[in-house]
Design a protein around this motif. Structure first.
Motif, mmCIF file in Angstrom:
data_model
loop_
_atom_site.group_PDB
_atom_site.id
_atom_site.type_symbol
_atom_site.label_atom_id
_atom_site.label_comp_id
_atom_site.label_asym_id
_atom_site.label_seq_id
_atom_site.Cartn_x
_atom_site.Cartn_y
_atom_site.Cartn_z
ATOM 1 N N LYS A 74 24.520 20.687 -103.545
ATOM 2 C CA LYS A 74 24.554 22.154 -103.564
ATOM 3 C C LYS A 74 24.583 22.651 -102.125
ATOM 4 O O LYS A 74 23.537 22.796 -101.486
ATOM 5 C CB LYS A 74 23.366 22.685 -104.356
ATOM 6 C CG LYS A 74 23.456 22.254 -105.822
ATOM 7 C CD LYS A 74 22.461 22.921 -106.726
ATOM 8 C CE LYS A 74 22.803 22.618 -108.191
ATOM 9 N NZ LYS A 74 21.903 23.242 -109.145
ATOM 10 N N LEU A 75 25.784 22.855 -101.617
ATOM 11 C CA LEU A 75 25.994 23.195 -100.199
ATOM 12 C C LEU A 75 27.021 24.313 -100.092
ATOM 13 O O LEU A 75 27.863 24.480 -100.991
ATOM 14 C CB LEU A 75 26.524 21.967 -99.448
ATOM 15 C CG LEU A 75 25.604 20.744 -99.420
ATOM 16 C CD1 LEU A 75 26.339 19.523 -98.886
ATOM 17 C CD2 LEU A 75 24.353 21.024 -98.603
ATOM 18 N N THR A 76 27.005 25.029 -98.973
ATOM 19 C CA THR A 76 27.933 26.149 -98.779
ATOM 20 C C THR A 76 29.405 25.750 -98.931
ATOM 21 O O THR A 76 30.138 26.393 -99.687
ATOM 22 C CB THR A 76 27.680 26.786 -97.395
ATOM 23 O OG1 THR A 76 26.404 27.414 -97.472
ATOM 24 C CG2 THR A 76 28.732 27.808 -97.035
ATOM 25 N N PRO A 77 29.883 24.704 -98.249
ATOM 26 C CA PRO A 77 31.306 24.393 -98.395
ATOM 27 C C PRO A 77 31.667 23.944 -99.810
ATOM 28 O O PRO A 77 32.813 24.096 -100.231
ATOM 29 C CB PRO A 77 31.564 23.275 -97.372
ATOM 30 C CG PRO A 77 30.233 22.793 -96.952
ATOM 31 C CD PRO A 77 29.227 23.846 -97.238
ATOM 32 N N VAL A 78 30.686 23.411 -100.540
ATOM 33 C CA VAL A 78 30.957 22.995 -101.921
ATOM 34 C C VAL A 78 31.112 24.250 -102.794
ATOM 35 O O VAL A 78 32.015 24.334 -103.633
ATOM 36 C CB VAL A 78 29.843 22.057 -102.452
ATOM 37 C CG1 VAL A 78 30.159 21.607 -103.870
ATOM 38 C CG2 VAL A 78 29.674 20.852 -101.537
ATOM 39 N N SER A 79 30.261 25.256 -102.568
ATOM 40 C CA SER A 79 30.397 26.528 -103.308
ATOM 41 C C SER A 79 31.763 27.144 -103.037
ATOM 42 O O SER A 79 32.424 27.642 -103.949
ATOM 43 C CB SER A 79 29.318 27.528 -102.878
ATOM 44 O OG SER A 79 28.077 27.144 -103.369
#
Ligand SMILES: Cc1cc2nc3c(=O)[nH]c(=O)nc-3n(C[C@H](O)[C@H](O)[C@H](O)COP(=O)(O)OP(=O)(O)OC[C@H]3O[C@@H](n4cnc5c(N)ncnc54)[C@H](O)[C@@H]3O)c2cc1C
Ligand SMILES: NC(=O)c1ccc[n+]([C@@H]2O[C@H](COP(=O)([O-])OP(=O)(O)OC[C@H]3O[C@@H](n4cnc5c(N)ncnc54)[C@H](O)[C@@H]3O)[C@@H](O)[C@H]2O)c1
Length: 441
Positions: free
Chosen positions: A305-310
């Motif tokens: 759950k990470l920013t670039p994944v979102s």
């Protein structure tokens, strides 16, 4: 009642990326945000943390060169550093909202809750849409222990006017390691308490222990196999207690994981299924209701759950909302613990590696004497390469001051399957971490 092609619930990295992409497709779009426009990452996550970390990195860089050109240890001035952080964070919500308005995306402020599968209510207004995207993220988990009302969170830490003299973090994951590193460098007495003996689960055990030892040498105290049962207020401070354990501190930060923001959405009214781990979706990021999609941290998923994944999921989901039929395919995702020394990994998970030890073997290289690291006196630098039985690299963990840059190069190399020979076709600027690559591949 206003009616839209698409309503995005949550104005964080996932919701923002999706809203702009939907608008580019000439759809009528509304975004709803309950708290700060911009969401977790720029307001109370990655970005403020990295601003505070800049001071930690600068201090450590000087300290590494003590006796090699420096004879000092710079002091971090918390109030000034916090002012610097706020000079960035304070304008995030208004700039984010203005960006939407300029793009003619409607904005609504308040908790969105479903009335039925096609209608939501926000701040006494009812809105309907053909499609919905839920991108409501997560919040810190508060431990179910006696005195839980005295626990504070990463959000509180990242906005402290004054740094307490003593801070305890419950949990030894990403957040505890990073914030403990900041608090320690800024002069606090720091304790990290973990209920088992495994800090930074998901990282190579040996290199995670190297980082733990590095922080111990900096003065952070780790308490393993301690299950905190109670927090009591003192005057001043707090007493933490567990079996055969007691600690007095000024601030207790719960850093034992995060929980999805789903309760306020009233998903039952829309007939959307969920669990306490988040919203399950199919391989098109579609919930059990075919016109309601979800992306980012709020998902019940195995991916980090990470920013670039979102952001990646947001780009995909907009196409899925348009009828894209290819399932989502995630590329390699690097994981990184920031600090003056960073721990970074990419490739097959540690779980997969440990389940099939017969299939994999590893090689650890000490890098302290390599010129790239010798120059900055990073004597602890090392890298672990894991190979399969075809001698193909399947996972890499780096531990060094430069691990954040290095892991991104490995991301490109592994994702694009660049061979040693292909790498030799490039001339990289020397001396840099990139010019070392040909010795690893
Ligand atoms: C301390 C910390 C450090 C981090 N560091 C990193 C890092 O270095 N690198 C990295 O990649 N990731 C990092 N992360 C994780 C990163 O912040 C998240 O992965 C990212 O913000 C997820 O984006 P999102 O859009 O899915 O959710 P969020 O950013 O959480 O946005 C969701 C938004 O939805 C809103 N919302 C919730 N419920 C409702 C409702 N009912 N109605 C309307 N709005 C609602 C919330 O207020 C929030 O603004 C960090 C997180 C934390 C806490
Ligand atoms: N650099 C980054 O990319 C970064 C930084 C910060 C946060 N994040 C994101 O935020 C998420 C949450 O971070 P986090 O550190 O809160 O969670 P985490 O899952 O990384 O770590 C939580 C830790 O708390 C421990 N724990 C659980 N219950 C406990 C208890 N009762 N007592 C003591 N320890 C307990 C767990 O074993 C684990 O080690 C991360 O998984 C990541 O998605 C990413």
């Amino acid at each position: 009642m206003k009616n839209y092609d698409a309503i995005v619930i949550g104005g964080g990295p996932g919701g923002i990326a999706a809203a702009y992409d939907l608008k580019e497709q000439n759809k009528s779009v509304a975004v709803i945000e309950a708290d700060l426009w911009g969401g977790t990452c720029p307001n109370r996550g990655c970005d403020p943390k990295k601003i505070l970390m800049s001071a930690v990195e600068a201090k450590a860089r000087v300290e590494k060169l003590n006796g090699k050109g420096f004879n000092t240890s710079p002091e971090i001035h918390w109030e000034e550093l916090m002012k610097f952080k706020r000079s960035y964070t304070e304008s995030v919500p208004s700039n984010t909202k203005k960006g939407f308005e300029d793009a003619e995306i409607d904005t609504f402020e308040g908790q969105a809750e479903f009335i039925d599968a096609h209608t939501i209510e926000v701040a006494d207004e009812r809105l309907s849409a053909k499609q919905f995207l839920i991108a409501t993220g997560q919040r810190p988990a508060i431990l179910p222990i006696e005195g839980q009302e005295y626990l504070q969170t990463s959000t509180d830490f990242l906005n402290l006017d004054n740094l307490p003299e003593r801070i305890a973090f419950i949990g030894a994951g990403y957040i505890a390691f990073e914030l403990a590193t900041i608090a320690n460098a800024a002069g606090a007495e720091v304790h990290v308490i973990q209920h088992n003996d495994q800090p930074l689960k998901g990282f190579d055990k040996e290199l995670a222990m190297n980082l733990t030892d590095h922080l111990k040498n900096k003065g952070i105290t780790f308490h393993f196999n301690v299950d905190v049962a109670k927090v009591e207020p003192l005057d001043p401070g707090y007493r933490l207690s567990a079996d055969n354990f007691e600690l007095i501190t000024d601030m207790v930060v719960a850093a034992a994981g995060r929980v999805p923001n789903i309760e306020t959405l009233k998903l039952d009214k829309a007939g959307v299924t969920y669990s306490k781990r988040g919203i399950p979706v199919d391989e098109h990021l579609r919930t059990n209701q075919s016109h309601i999609f979800a992306c980012g941290d709020v998902l019940e998923k195995a991916y980090p759950k990470l920013t670039p994944v979102s952001g990646f999921e947001a780009s995909y989901v907009v196409n899925a909302m348009n009828g894209e039929t290819e399932p989502i395919h995630y590329p390699l995702i690097p994981s990184l613990v920031f600090g003056d020394q960073k721990l970074a990994r990419i490739g097959l998970s540690e779980k997969e590696l440990s389940e099939h030890p017969e299939k994999y073997h590893s090689e650890t290289m000490e890098l302290g004497s390599w010129f790239t690291y010798f120059r900055i006196n990073d004597q602890e630098a090392k890298i672990k390469l894991v190979y399969d039985d075809q001698k193909k690299i399947v996972a890499i963990t780096c531990f060094s001051e430069l691990a954040d840059e290095l892991i991104n190069y490995f991301n490109l190399i592994l994702e694009k399957k660049v061979s040693h020979e292909e790498l030799a076709d490039f001339i990289f600027a020397y001396p840099t971490p990139a010019s070392d690559l040909e010795y690893f591949i």
